[in-house]
Design a protein around this motif. Structure first.
Motif, short mmCIF file in Angstrom:
data_model
loop_
_atom_site.label_atom_id
_atom_site.label_comp_id
_atom_site.label_asym_id
_atom_site.label_seq_id
_atom_site.Cartn_x
_atom_site.Cartn_y
_atom_site.Cartn_z
N LEU A 1 -9.75 6.51 -0.95
CA LEU A 1 -8.51 6.72 -0.18
C LEU A 1 -7.45 7.39 -1.06
O LEU A 1 -7.51 7.29 -2.28
CB LEU A 1 -7.96 5.37 0.31
N VAL B 1 0.86 -1.18 0.00
CA VAL B 1 0.00 0.00 0.00
C VAL B 1 0.90 1.24 0.00
O VAL B 1 1.74 1.41 0.89
CB VAL B 1 -0.96 0.01 1.21
N GLU C 1 -4.80 -15.61 -0.54
CA GLU C 1 -4.51 -14.33 -1.16
C GLU C 1 -3.14 -13.78 -0.74
O GLU C 1 -2.49 -14.31 0.15
CB GLU C 1 -5.60 -13.31 -0.81
N SER D 1 -10.33 -10.79 -5.74
CA SER D 1 -10.63 -12.19 -5.96
C SER D 1 -11.96 -12.33 -6.72
O SER D 1 -12.89 -11.56 -6.48
CB SER D 1 -10.69 -12.93 -4.63
N ARG E 1 -2.91 -7.70 6.13
CA ARG E 1 -3.53 -9.01 5.92
C ARG E 1 -2.41 -10.02 5.74
O ARG E 1 -1.58 -9.86 4.84
CB ARG E 1 -4.41 -8.99 4.67
P1 AMP Z 1 -9.12 -8.86 -2.51
O1 AMP Z 1 -8.37 -8.45 -3.72
O2 AMP Z 1 -10.52 -9.28 -2.74
O3 AMP Z 1 -8.34 -9.90 -1.77
O4 AMP Z 1 -9.22 -7.59 -1.57
C1 AMP Z 1 -8.29 -6.56 -1.60
C2 AMP Z 1 -8.06 -6.04 -0.22
O5 AMP Z 1 -6.95 -5.14 -0.32
C3 AMP Z 1 -9.15 -5.17 0.38
O6 AMP Z 1 -10.12 -5.88 1.05
C4 AMP Z 1 -8.35 -4.32 1.35
O7 AMP Z 1 -8.20 -5.01 2.58
C5 AMP Z 1 -6.99 -4.22 0.73
N1 AMP Z 1 -6.71 -2.88 0.20
C6 AMP Z 1 -6.88 -2.46 -1.05
N2 AMP Z 1 -6.52 -1.17 -1.18
C7 AMP Z 1 -6.12 -0.76 0.04
C8 AMP Z 1 -5.63 0.48 0.56
N3 AMP Z 1 -5.49 1.55 -0.22
N4 AMP Z 1 -5.33 0.54 1.87
C9 AMP Z 1 -5.46 -0.57 2.64
N5 AMP Z 1 -5.91 -1.76 2.21
C10 AMP Z 1 -6.24 -1.87 0.93
#
Ligand code: AMP
Ligand code: MG
Length: 347
Positions: free
Chosen positions: A119, A104, A184, A147, A199
């Motif tokens: 954001l 990030v 992931e 995903s 995560r």
């Molecule tokens: P997924 O691709 O479905 O595994 O989800 C992507 C995850 O990335 C989101 O649920 C957030 O937890 C995280 N994420 C994406 N962009 C940001 C950001 N700018 N700041 C913090 N976490 C992010």
């Protein structure tokens, strides 16, 4: 929304140029392409196109407050996505990219607001899969790809899982067989000081701390009824439809006894188990999905196992919490979320 999803099978190690060309043209035309990465299948759209990005949220039923990860083909695309990139990002990228690490960073002006849920930061990674890389190179734009599952369902580790959730909602599905990691990416925030693990995932906390000793990890989860102050903190996620009961404790024999008592006292219960646990509880003769004999095998099988148990229409699934080391930390995080916090501490 497309009426029919075109499924194109291709070679995971040597993706056919014609398939990649159709998929990249679909991305550039503002469509949706599901494709394999080394972690799970992603639901991709042009990350620079707000209307295309909006289609991802609509198809998944994902709340607009949950930002997406942008995928890039190489360091040269970094300025398209991020600005003020710190040295630590380059160091981590050199060590772990291509691979299951998402960073990030501050976002650049070209990224639409819906991609990052408003954001001023953006999550990005360079995936380690020949199909994902070929698609990214051919499209030559960053690709937003969460995903490829319905929001809050287990992530897809093969093309059939994508069809189960999103058939008719995505234009193209590139089917190159099962993914090779199964959970992931690890998400690391470099806009916090010290850097923070958001995560756990495919790259272990231990491996990251070898490069970045100051890295913090303080897991926090929120219930459905609470407002999420930070993306990704939602507790109920990756969940099967059945209620998952997660058993934890240092005394393995005591945990086994508690699991056995729970199973014996219930109807319509199934087991999500290591090979050893499957043997141990074999006499109970209940529906069981096995996760193999180590964390790597468990990561590969976890989401498919949840989906398989769901197809049996169970009320309850019993599972043992994994050890929180290496890839086990990511498994623990996914299981805890799947259990929506109903963890049974056995002392
Ligand atoms: P997924 O691709 O479905 O595994 O989800 C992507 C995850 O990335 C989101 O649920 C957030 O937890 C995280 N994420 C994406 N962009 C940001 C950001 N700018 N700041 C913090 N976490 C992010
Ligand atoms: Mg997801």
């Amino acid at each position: 929304m497309p009426k029919q999803t075109q499924v194109i099978r291709l070679d995971a190690n040597a993706p056919e140029a014609a398939a990649i060309s159709i998929a990249s043209r679909t991305i550039l035309a503002g469509g949706l392409v599901a494709f394999p990465t080394e972690t799970v299948y992603g639901l991709g759209a042009n990350a620079l196109d707000a209307a295309a990005v909006a289609k991802i949220f609509a198809a998944k039923g994902r709340p607009g407050t949950d930002p997406l990860i942008a995928h890039i083909a190489g360091f040269d695309q970094l300025p398209l996505v991020a600005r003020d990139v710190p040295d630590l990002a380059r160091k981590l990228a050199q060590r772990f990219w291509p691979g299951p690490l998402t960073l990030v960073l501050k976002k650049s002006g070209g990224i639409p607001d819906n991609m990052t849920a408003g954001l001023d930061t953006v999550a990005l990674r360079l995936p380690d899969h020949p199909v994902a890389l070929a698609l990214l190179r051919a499209a030559a734009v960053p690709i937003a790809a969460p995903s490829a599952n319905k929001f809050s369902r287990p992530s897809p580790t093969c093309a059939q899982h994508v069809l189960d959730d999103l058939a008719g909602l995505v234009d193209i599905l590139l089917d190159a067989g099962p993914t090779s990691i199964g959970v992931e990416s690890t998400i690391l925030s470099l806009v916090d000081d010290p850097p923070r693990l958001l995560r756990p995932g495919g790259v272990s906390l231990e491996a990251l701390r070898a490069v970045c000793p100051a890295l913090e990890y303080a897991p926090h989860f929120l219930g459905d009824d609470q407002l999420a102050p930070a993306p990704g903190a939602m507790l109920r996620h990756y969940s099967p439809r059945a209620r998952l009961l997660l058993f934890a404790g240092d005394d393995e024999a005591a945990v086994s006894a508690a699991m056995r008592a729970e199973i014996v006292g219930r109807d319509n219960v199934g087991l999500l188990a290591s090979d050893a646990d499957a043997l141990q509880f074999a006499d109970l003769n209940i529906p069981t999905e096995t996760l193999g004999s180590n964390a790597e095998e468990a990561a590969l099988r976890l989401f498919a196992a949840m989906r398989a148990l769901d197809r049996r229409g169970l009320d309850t699934i019993v599972a043992r919490a994994p050890k929180k080391q290496g890839l086990g930390l990511a498994l623990w995080d996914r299981l805890l979320r799947a259990a929506a916090g109903s963890i049974v501490e056995v002392t």
